[in-house]
Design a protein around this motif. Sequence first.
Motif, mmCIF file in Angstrom:
data_model
loop_
_atom_site.group_PDB
_atom_site.id
_atom_site.type_symbol
_atom_site.label_atom_id
_atom_site.label_comp_id
_atom_site.label_asym_id
_atom_site.label_seq_id
_atom_site.Cartn_x
_atom_site.Cartn_y
_atom_site.Cartn_z
ATOM 1 N N ALA A 1 0.830 -1.206 0.000
ATOM 2 C CA ALA A 1 0.000 0.000 0.000
ATOM 3 C C ALA A 1 0.863 1.254 0.000
ATOM 4 C CB ALA A 1 -0.932 -0.011 1.218
ATOM 5 N N THR A 2 1.940 1.246 0.776
ATOM 6 C CA THR A 2 2.844 2.392 0.804
ATOM 7 C C THR A 2 3.508 2.603 -0.542
ATOM 8 O OG1 THR A 2 3.283 1.983 3.156
ATOM 9 C CG2 THR A 2 4.820 3.411 1.992
ATOM 10 N N LEU A 3 3.910 1.522 -1.194
ATOM 11 C CA LEU A 3 4.557 1.622 -2.503
ATOM 12 C C LEU A 3 3.616 2.247 -3.531
ATOM 13 C CD1 LEU A 3 6.849 1.022 -4.483
ATOM 14 C CD2 LEU A 3 5.948 -1.300 -4.708
ATOM 15 N N ALA A 4 2.398 1.758 -3.595
ATOM 16 C CA ALA A 4 1.447 2.290 -4.574
ATOM 17 C C ALA A 4 1.160 3.765 -4.323
ATOM 18 C CB ALA A 4 0.155 1.471 -4.523
ATOM 19 N N LEU A 5 0.955 4.129 -3.063
ATOM 20 C CA LEU A 5 0.657 5.528 -2.751
ATOM 21 C C LEU A 5 1.865 6.418 -3.002
ATOM 22 C CD1 LEU A 5 -1.568 7.371 -1.682
ATOM 23 C CD2 LEU A 5 -0.688 6.982 0.628
ATOM 24 N N ALA A 6 3.069 5.942 -2.688
ATOM 25 C CA ALA A 6 4.274 6.741 -2.909
ATOM 26 C C ALA A 6 4.503 7.001 -4.392
ATOM 27 C CB ALA A 6 5.490 6.033 -2.307
ATOM 28 N N VAL A 7 4.276 6.010 -5.245
ATOM 29 C CA VAL A 7 4.435 6.207 -6.691
ATOM 30 C C VAL A 7 3.426 7.226 -7.205
ATOM 31 C CG1 VAL A 7 4.250 5.073 -8.937
ATOM 32 C CG2 VAL A 7 5.434 3.921 -7.061
ATOM 33 N N LEU A 8 2.173 7.093 -6.775
ATOM 34 C CA LEU A 8 1.123 7.997 -7.252
ATOM 35 C C LEU A 8 1.373 9.433 -6.800
ATOM 36 C CD1 LEU A 8 -1.609 8.454 -8.629
ATOM 37 C CD2 LEU A 8 -2.710 7.821 -6.462
ATOM 38 N N VAL A 9 1.653 9.620 -5.508
ATOM 39 C CA VAL A 9 1.834 10.968 -4.969
ATOM 40 C C VAL A 9 3.087 11.621 -5.536
ATOM 41 C CG1 VAL A 9 2.274 12.286 -2.851
ATOM 42 C CG2 VAL A 9 0.531 10.499 -2.875
#
Length: 352
Positions: free
Chosen positions: A335-343
């Motif tokens: 979840a952190t990886l996906a959010l970090a890429v998007l943000v």
Amino acid sequence: MATTKTAPTDPADTTADSDTDTDAEPARGGDRNGDEARHLDSPLLLTLLLLTAVMFQDPIRGALSAPVMQSWMTVFVAVLVQALPFLVLGVLLSAAIAVFVPPSFFARALPKRPALAVPVAGAAGAVLPGCECASVPVAGALVRRGVTPAAALAFLLSAPAINPIVLTATAVAFPGNPGMVLARLVASLLVACAMGWLWHRLGRTDSLRLAARTPYDGQGGGAAFWGAVRHDVTHAGGFLVIGAMAAATLKAVVPADWLALAAGHPVLSVLALAALAVLLSICSEADAFVAASLTQFSLTARLTFLVVGPMVDLKLFAMQAGTFGRAFALRFAPATLALAVLVSALTGTVLL
């Protein structure tokens, strides 16, 4: 009147019983001695390993001289050398929090409501001059001291990315792009706070299992402090070695020309550097200089590298699994990886 007769005792039976008892006792003793003989303590095991290395030094030297093994050793040693000082710093801070800081301090320092405690804890990450290796044990100590897990996790993610040392290194690495410092600060803080809020709303408390700690009740402050330090160094250091070995293995086998192919595509370049940040597991104090050297990639892609690396990499995943439990790491890291890429992609598009 009937008389009860007692059967005579056979001396052979007595002798047989005596012999059986006599034989049984040495057998039990022999098993115990055998167990002790089979037990290998640490000094003996180390001695055997050293003797084995000496006996097979020629094949070992030949294997280590191979280019792949030299690349593997370079990455492995580099990860350990970069991470160990900050791991020790984090362990010292963790032990100090666990032993000397009363739980009431955190109740006074953070807002009562978890929704407000998350951004405060995320902003507080700016005061810890360390990398992700330091933030994991500190976050574990915060949870043990009664801090809401959402706030502790926000601190865990923000501390390696927005502390003054990291931001200064970023400014030095990108002298011609001062916006990179602001973009890294904004994107990292947004991801940290968003993950804290998401965990507060959706996180499962049963998946957050802190590793058992050795009790130090009844000991003096100094003895309890060093006992906690020894425990955390042994525990977190083992997972750091596992993560460094995995990062070195993947780095040694991934072809370098893959990066050149991905650099020309806007979306693939972002995803490629996000994956590279996870695999390389570079300390956050050094990752800005690596990102600056990847000149074939866009600034937005390199920002993704800088945001993802301090939050999700192989050694950090292993340390999170060792500190908070594997079930937590398997949910939190993706979840952190996906959010970090998007943000980071959105922030780079706006600010860079």
